[in-house]
Design a protein around this motif. Sequence first.
Motif: not given
Length: 277
Positions: A2, A42, A45
């Motif tokens: 990511n 995520d 994030a």
Amino acid sequence: MNSAFTATTQARTLDVPGASLYYEVRGAGPVVVLVGAPMDADSFAQAAELLSADHTVVTTDPRGIHRSPVDDRDQDSTPEMRGDDLARILTHLDAGPAVVFGSSGGAVSALALVQAHPELVHTVVAHEPPLDELLDDREELRVKTDEIIDAHLAGDVVGAWRKFLVLANIDLPEPVFQQMFAGERDAQTEADEHFQHAHMLRPTTRWCPDVAVLKSVPTRVVVGLGEASAGQLCDRTSRALAAELGIEPTMFPGGHIGFAEDPASFATRLRAVLREG
């Protein structure tokens, strides 16, 4: 990897009863926890990276989702269990009292945390909690939720998601729906969605907050609502909770997942909400 997973992000695990929790820590300063259910770390994030400029930001995968395996995948994940998980992370980090922003099922987890451990949370932002039991049509909502679960567990994934969006009053253009729900799914997504439908959706939507406790604790309780969520099911549940608490909803940019749709606007608004407290 990511793009928001920077060198300053620390990925950690914590063993808790029945699970191993994956969580991430970014930045330095006052502690802010960003949590969802079934959304994982995520999902937050980019917002976490922005907030980490002046906060210590903690994100986590809820038990049974993605990188937080459970010992028994046939056991339900209840808001009380997920609230206890958050309490254990905060205690392990010696990070309380903290700000906890929970969205969707994560908002329910955050409310359960405050009811059990108010000393660990000085401000909770419950953003669009799906508290169906606060609504007058709760019995109909239970039936329709069961239909969603039954469809998914029977293998009709696309049909289950169509039923879910109808119940949530979320209107997606057909090409967007096809891209999100009708394409090929990897093994992790399939496993997470199965766990969500089999063991998270029912206990989350049927959880009832203890309004008397939430009104009596020293924790500041904020009910968050997306500006673009008007008419949706979580608009109704959020307004119902706010009414029970005798407060007005606090508006945030975007819709149900505004923190992911426009992380910069979300981070700016959350900072402003925290300053107001």
